[in-house]
Design an enzyme around this catalytic site. Structure first.
Site, PDB file in Angstrom:
ATOM      1  CE  LYS A   9       4.235  56.137 -45.085  1.00  0.00           C
ATOM      2  NZ  LYS A   9       4.626  57.109 -44.040  1.00  0.00           N
ATOM      3  CE1 TYR A  49       5.368  61.270 -47.477  1.00  0.00           C
ATOM      4  CE2 TYR A  49       7.238  59.918 -48.126  1.00  0.00           C
ATOM      5  CZ  TYR A  49       5.985  60.037 -47.552  1.00  0.00           C
ATOM      6  OH  TYR A  49       5.344  58.933 -47.056  1.00  0.00           O
ATOM      7  CG  PHE A  57      10.668  64.275 -40.307  1.00  0.00           C
ATOM      8  CD1 PHE A  57       9.947  63.845 -41.416  1.00  0.00           C
ATOM      9  CD2 PHE A  57      10.084  65.228 -39.471  1.00  0.00           C
ATOM     10  CE1 PHE A  57       8.690  64.352 -41.689  1.00  0.00           C
ATOM     11  CE2 PHE A  57       8.824  65.750 -39.745  1.00  0.00           C
ATOM     12  CZ  PHE A  57       8.133  65.306 -40.859  1.00  0.00           C
TER      13      PHE A  57
HETATM   14  P1  CMP Z   1       2.929  60.168 -44.281  1.00  0.00           P
HETATM   15  O1  CMP Z   1       1.462  60.180 -44.124  1.00  0.00           O
HETATM   16  O2  CMP Z   1       3.509  59.260 -45.292  1.00  0.00           O
HETATM   17  O3  CMP Z   1       3.412  61.649 -44.593  1.00  0.00           O
HETATM   18  C1  CMP Z   1       4.628  62.183 -44.155  1.00  0.00           C
HETATM   19  C2  CMP Z   1       5.374  61.232 -43.282  1.00  0.00           C
HETATM   20  O4  CMP Z   1       6.407  61.808 -42.522  1.00  0.00           O
HETATM   21  C3  CMP Z   1       4.450  60.656 -42.255  1.00  0.00           C
HETATM   22  O5  CMP Z   1       3.554  59.781 -42.862  1.00  0.00           O
HETATM   23  C4  CMP Z   1       5.408  60.046 -41.254  1.00  0.00           C
HETATM   24  O6  CMP Z   1       5.721  58.693 -41.556  1.00  0.00           O
HETATM   25  C5  CMP Z   1       6.652  60.895 -41.475  1.00  0.00           C
HETATM   26  N1  CMP Z   1       6.987  61.644 -40.266  1.00  0.00           N
HETATM   27  C6  CMP Z   1       6.232  62.556 -39.650  1.00  0.00           C
HETATM   28  N2  CMP Z   1       6.887  63.016 -38.558  1.00  0.00           N
HETATM   29  C7  CMP Z   1       8.073  62.352 -38.502  1.00  0.00           C
HETATM   30  C8  CMP Z   1       9.173  62.382 -37.612  1.00  0.00           C
HETATM   31  N3  CMP Z   1       9.187  63.198 -36.549  1.00  0.00           N
HETATM   32  N4  CMP Z   1      10.220  61.564 -37.880  1.00  0.00           N
HETATM   33  C9  CMP Z   1      10.209  60.760 -38.965  1.00  0.00           C
HETATM   34  N5  CMP Z   1       9.179  60.696 -39.844  1.00  0.00           N
HETATM   35  C10 CMP Z   1       8.131  61.475 -39.608  1.00  0.00           C
END
Ligand code: CMP
Length: 143
Positions: A9, A49, A57
């Site tokens: 990322k 996503y 979020f």
């Molecule tokens: P990822 O595995 O890329 O998949 C979804 C992403 O959402 C996760 O990693 C986190 O980086 C992000 N994420 C999950 N919960 C939160 C949160 N409460 N606030 C911000 N980002 C979040």
């Protein structure tokens, strides 16, 4: 042979962690079969996503993932989807064990360094979103 989609990322790229992360998967014995440094367009981020679009979020997540270059990758190997997830550690770095990528390098859930597909279906979908078929290579069977 199983394939997965992994992505360093924007926080990982800015902190010069591409090499460290690639090295961990190489040393484990997996093969890098696709890779590109790119800034993700907003539409692609929203699609990638999509399962989180009702979450509070979601906006923050899309803003962050499009905020700078990411290093998108396809990795190949036996059981690579689940093993890569283990090597990444828990999504929230506060729960990620030492020795995992997030356990060693990340502190907050929003900036957790790496994304990895969580199932064979996600892997197929995410590889297809980021890579054209001809951008994923096959290694010679002689090596
Ligand atoms: P990822 O595995 O890329 O998949 C979804 C992403 O959402 C996760 O990693 C986190 O980086 C992000 N994420 C999950 N919960 C939160 C949160 N409460 N606030 C911000 N980002 C979040």
């Amino acid at each position: 042979m199983e394939k997965t989609f992994l992505m360093v990322k924007p926080d990982g790229v800015q902190r010069n962690l591409i090499g460290e992360i690639v090295s961990r998967f190489e040393k484990k014995g997996f093969q890098l079969v696709g890779g590109k440094l790119m800034v993700i367009p907003a539409e692609l981020a929203q699609e990638h996503y999509g399962e989180h679009k009702e979450r509070p979020f979601f906006g923050e997540l899309v803003d962050f993932i499009t905020s700078g270059p990411v290093f998108a990758m396809v990795w190949e190997g036996e059981n690579v989807i689940a093993t890569a997830r283990q090597m990444m550690g828990a999504t929230n770095p506060k729960d990620a064990a030492p020795g995992t990528i997030r356990g060693d390098f990340a502190a907050t859930v929003g900036k957790n360094i790496i994304h990895g597909s969580d199932s064979p279906e996600s892997a197929e979908r995410e590889i297809g979103l980021f890579f054209k078929e001809e951008e994923v290579v096959a290694y010679s069977k002689l090596i």
